[in-house]
Design a protein around this motif. Structure first.
Motif, PDB file in Angstrom:
ATOM      1  N   GLY A 199       9.951   0.723   4.348  1.00 44.29           N
ATOM      2  CA  GLY A 199       9.741  -0.607   3.805  1.00 44.29           C
ATOM      3  C   GLY A 199      10.675  -0.901   2.648  1.00 44.29           C
ATOM      4  O   GLY A 199      11.578  -0.132   2.324  1.00 44.29           O
ATOM      5  N   VAL A 200      10.426  -2.036   2.014  1.00 46.64           N
ATOM      6  CA  VAL A 200      11.240  -2.445   0.877  1.00 46.64           C
ATOM      7  C   VAL A 200      11.019  -1.514  -0.305  1.00 46.64           C
ATOM      8  O   VAL A 200      11.958  -1.166  -1.028  1.00 46.64           O
ATOM      9  N   ARG A 201       9.780  -1.067  -0.498  1.00 45.07           N
ATOM     10  CA  ARG A 201       9.458  -0.239  -1.657  1.00 45.07           C
ATOM     11  C   ARG A 201       9.255   1.225  -1.318  1.00 45.07           C
ATOM     12  O   ARG A 201       9.648   2.102  -2.084  1.00 45.07           O
ATOM     13  N   ALA A 202       8.620   1.526  -0.166  1.00 44.18           N
ATOM     14  CA  ALA A 202       8.219   2.899   0.115  1.00 44.18           C
ATOM     15  C   ALA A 202       8.394   3.213   1.593  1.00 44.18           C
ATOM     16  O   ALA A 202       8.550   2.320   2.435  1.00 44.18           O
ATOM     17  N   VAL A 203       8.359   4.519   1.889  1.00 45.79           N
ATOM     18  CA  VAL A 203       8.418   5.029   3.259  1.00 45.79           C
ATOM     19  C   VAL A 203       7.015   5.442   3.665  1.00 45.79           C
ATOM     20  O   VAL A 203       6.317   6.148   2.917  1.00 45.79           O
ATOM     21  N   SER A 204       6.577   5.018   4.836  1.00 46.65           N
ATOM     22  CA  SER A 204       5.258   5.364   5.346  1.00 46.65           C
ATOM     23  C   SER A 204       5.365   6.621   6.199  1.00 46.65           C
ATOM     24  O   SER A 204       6.085   6.633   7.202  1.00 46.65           O
ATOM     25  N   VAL A 205       4.650   7.680   5.802  1.00 46.01           N
ATOM     26  CA  VAL A 205       4.647   8.962   6.513  1.00 46.01           C
ATOM     27  C   VAL A 205       3.225   9.249   6.952  1.00 46.01           C
ATOM     28  O   VAL A 205       2.306   9.292   6.120  1.00 46.01           O
ATOM     29  N   THR A 206       3.013   9.457   8.251  1.00 47.40           N
ATOM     30  CA  THR A 206       1.694   9.715   8.813  1.00 47.40           C
ATOM     31  C   THR A 206       1.609  11.170   9.255  1.00 47.40           C
ATOM     32  O   THR A 206       2.450  11.643  10.014  1.00 47.40           O
ATOM     33  N   THR A 207       0.578  11.881   8.760  1.00 44.16           N
ATOM     34  CA  THR A 207       0.384  13.278   9.107  1.00 44.16           C
ATOM     35  C   THR A 207      -0.447  13.378  10.385  1.00 44.16           C
ATOM     36  O   THR A 207      -0.907  12.381  10.945  1.00 44.16           O
ATOM     37  N   ARG A 208      -0.683  14.647  10.821  1.00 44.93           N
ATOM     38  CA  ARG A 208      -1.427  14.867  12.053  1.00 44.93           C
ATOM     39  C   ARG A 208      -2.889  14.443  11.926  1.00 44.93           C
ATOM     40  O   ARG A 208      -3.513  14.092  12.920  1.00 44.93           O
ATOM     41  N   ASP A 209      -3.455  14.507  10.731  1.00 47.86           N
ATOM     42  CA  ASP A 209      -4.834  14.080  10.537  1.00 47.86           C
ATOM     43  C   ASP A 209      -4.929  12.599  10.185  1.00 47.86           C
ATOM     44  O   ASP A 209      -5.942  12.154   9.622  1.00 47.86           O
ATOM     45  N   GLN A 210      -3.850  11.842  10.497  1.00 49.88           N
ATOM     46  CA  GLN A 210      -3.803  10.387  10.316  1.00 49.88           C
ATOM     47  C   GLN A 210      -3.916   9.966   8.860  1.00 49.88           C
ATOM     48  O   GLN A 210      -4.356   8.845   8.565  1.00 49.88           O
ATOM     49  N   ARG A 211      -3.507  10.830   7.951  1.00 48.10           N
ATOM     50  CA  ARG A 211      -3.356  10.425   6.563  1.00 48.10           C
ATOM     51  C   ARG A 211      -1.974   9.827   6.392  1.00 48.10           C
ATOM     52  O   ARG A 211      -0.983  10.422   6.819  1.00 48.10           O
ATOM     53  N   GLU A 212      -1.935   8.684   5.761  1.00 47.37           N
ATOM     54  CA  GLU A 212      -0.668   7.967   5.606  1.00 47.37           C
ATOM     55  C   GLU A 212      -0.229   8.035   4.142  1.00 47.37           C
ATOM     56  O   GLU A 212      -0.935   7.570   3.252  1.00 47.37           O
ATOM     57  N   TYR A 213       0.929   8.651   3.933  1.00 45.66           N
ATOM     58  CA  TYR A 213       1.499   8.772   2.594  1.00 45.66           C
ATOM     59  C   TYR A 213       2.556   7.685   2.416  1.00 45.66           C
ATOM     60  O   TYR A 213       3.406   7.487   3.298  1.00 45.66           O
ATOM     61  N   LEU A 214       2.506   6.995   1.275  1.00 43.42           N
ATOM     62  CA  LEU A 214       3.512   6.001   0.916  1.00 43.42           C
ATOM     63  C   LEU A 214       4.384   6.620  -0.176  1.00 43.42           C
ATOM     64  O   LEU A 214       3.983   6.707  -1.335  1.00 43.42           O
ATOM     65  N   ILE A 215       5.576   7.063   0.214  1.00 41.92           N
ATOM     66  CA  ILE A 215       6.485   7.754  -0.698  1.00 41.92           C
ATOM     67  C   ILE A 215       7.571   6.772  -1.117  1.00 41.92           C
ATOM     68  O   ILE A 215       8.234   6.168  -0.262  1.00 41.92           O
ATOM     69  N   PRO A 216       7.780   6.555  -2.425  1.00 46.82           N
ATOM     70  CA  PRO A 216       8.855   5.637  -2.864  1.00 46.82           C
ATOM     71  C   PRO A 216      10.216   6.050  -2.319  1.00 46.82           C
ATOM     72  O   PRO A 216      10.529   7.246  -2.222  1.00 46.82           O
ATOM     73  N   ASN A 217      11.004   5.067  -1.939  1.00 47.18           N
ATOM     74  CA  ASN A 217      12.327   5.348  -1.375  1.00 47.18           C
ATOM     75  C   ASN A 217      13.194   6.151  -2.335  1.00 47.18           C
ATOM     76  O   ASN A 217      13.964   7.017  -1.913  1.00 47.18           O
ATOM     77  N   GLU A 218      13.075   5.859  -3.614  1.00 48.59           N
ATOM     78  CA  GLU A 218      13.907   6.532  -4.603  1.00 48.59           C
ATOM     79  C   GLU A 218      13.605   8.033  -4.659  1.00 48.59           C
ATOM     80  O   GLU A 218      14.510   8.842  -4.851  1.00 48.59           O
TER      81      GLU A 218
END
Length: 355
Positions: A199-218
């Protein structure tokens, strides 16, 4: 004498001078309104007297702030223009994304990069279009340019940094949608996940247990990232196994390879291998190395399938899977001998009594 009468035109130069001085004076400031509504009000009044009267009524409900006069009609016009410009920009950006996705010469990463650049350009054009429709003079914003730049430098520094970082990540293709990367949560536990969206601000990462991490691009650009599918999606995984010291090591290795080959997700090339890792306290420890091509579908399930198959193979071939054992050695002493004699005497006395 008639020639003694003064000329009547002697006051004319003084009057002209006063009129010229009056014309050079600055006009009194008039109350200004939103420029966009003036032309609309005149055009509507010329077309229909009824609608013109309604417009005049709305325009009469106004507030004045110094030289600025804002009426209810001005507010309605500004709101209509803003909504129209935003809807137009949203429609055009959505249409442009569809057109970009039809370009098959671009891969997913290039399409996403083009979409972001086109979207930014469309919204920038919509901003200036709205300024022009509202009739706002850009020179009037020069006073606020310094404060606006200061706000960007301090308040929006991270936002613009993440935006530029996201564009850079898409340009060098180091991180792209579909990649599997290792992520660490707040507790320090490391797991892996698949990138769903940049995205514009963060990267969406989904784990195997369907937890979604929003990690800043920087963060992904300046920190070390473990990307499992950067240049290749082949991932080697390890399955630790321990066997008894009394087992046939050659047969055990063959059974380990057979269990690894039995899994559907384990690749045939490169083939699985078995390494002896160490002589443990209770077992001889081995590690099965096998390759998979779809890490986004999980790693633990492959390890579980190999171990289950190996369990039954060991059972069928008499290979013992050891468990922790301890040998206890007791040193003899006089006190220990007397204790044993007392226990034997008690047991013998009980037997005599029961008989």
């Amino acid at each position: 004498m008639q020639g003694d009468t003064p000329p009547a035109s002697s006051e004319t130069p003084q009057a002209d001078t006063v009129e010229q001085a009056w014309s050079l004076a600055e006009p009194a400031p008039e109350e200004t309104a939103v420029a966009a509504s003036e032309g609309i009000k005149e055009a509507v009044s010329e077309k229909s007297a009824t609608v013109g009267s309604i417009v005049d009524t709305l325009d009469s409900l106004a507030l004045s702030f110094g030289d600025m006069r804002i009426s209810l009609f001005d507010v309605l016009i500004v709101a209509t223009i803003l909504v129209g410009v935003i809807a137009f920009a949203w429609f055009i950006s959505k249409l442009s994304r569809r057109l970009v996705r039809r370009i098959h010469r671009l891969d997913d990463t290039q399409q996403l990069l083009v979409e972001k650049i086109v979207t930014i350009a469309i919204w920038a054009a919509a901003f200036f279009l709205g300024i022009d429709l509202l009739g706002i003079d850009l020179t009037a914003l020069a006073v606020f340019s310094g404060a606006f730049g200061l706000a960007i430098g301090f308040g929006l520094q991270k936002t613009f940094g993440n935006l530029i970082a996201g564009i850079i990540l898409l340009m060098d293709k180091s991180i792209k949608p579909g990649d599997v990367i290792a992520v660490t949560d707040m507790a320090g536990n490391e797991s892996f996940g698949q990138i769903r969206k940049i995205g514009v601000r963060a990267v969406s990462v989904t784990t195997r247990d369907q937890r979604e991490y929003l990690i800043p691009n920087e963060n992904l650009m300046i920190n070390q990232v473990e990307n499992w599918s950067y240049s290749s999606k082949n991932v080697r995984m390890q399955v630790p196994v321990g066997v008894s010291y009394e087992a046939d090591m050659k047969l055990a290795e063959e059974l380990m390879l057979e269990a690894a080959r039995a899994s559907d997700r384990v690749l045939k090339a490169p083939p699985p291998t078995v390494w002896m890792s160490e002589y443990g306290d209770n077992s001889v420890n081995f590690v099965i190395h096998c390759w998979i091509r779809d890490p986004e579908d999980g790693v633990g399930n492959v390890r579980s399938a190999v171990l289950k198959k190996l369990w039954w193979l060991f059972k069928e071939n008499g290979i013992e899977i050891p468990f922790p054992q301890r040998d206890l050695h007791i040193r003899s002493s006089d006190q220990l001998d007397r204790w044993f004699e007392m226990m034997m005497a008690r047991s013998g006395g009980d037997q005599v009594t029961k008989e």
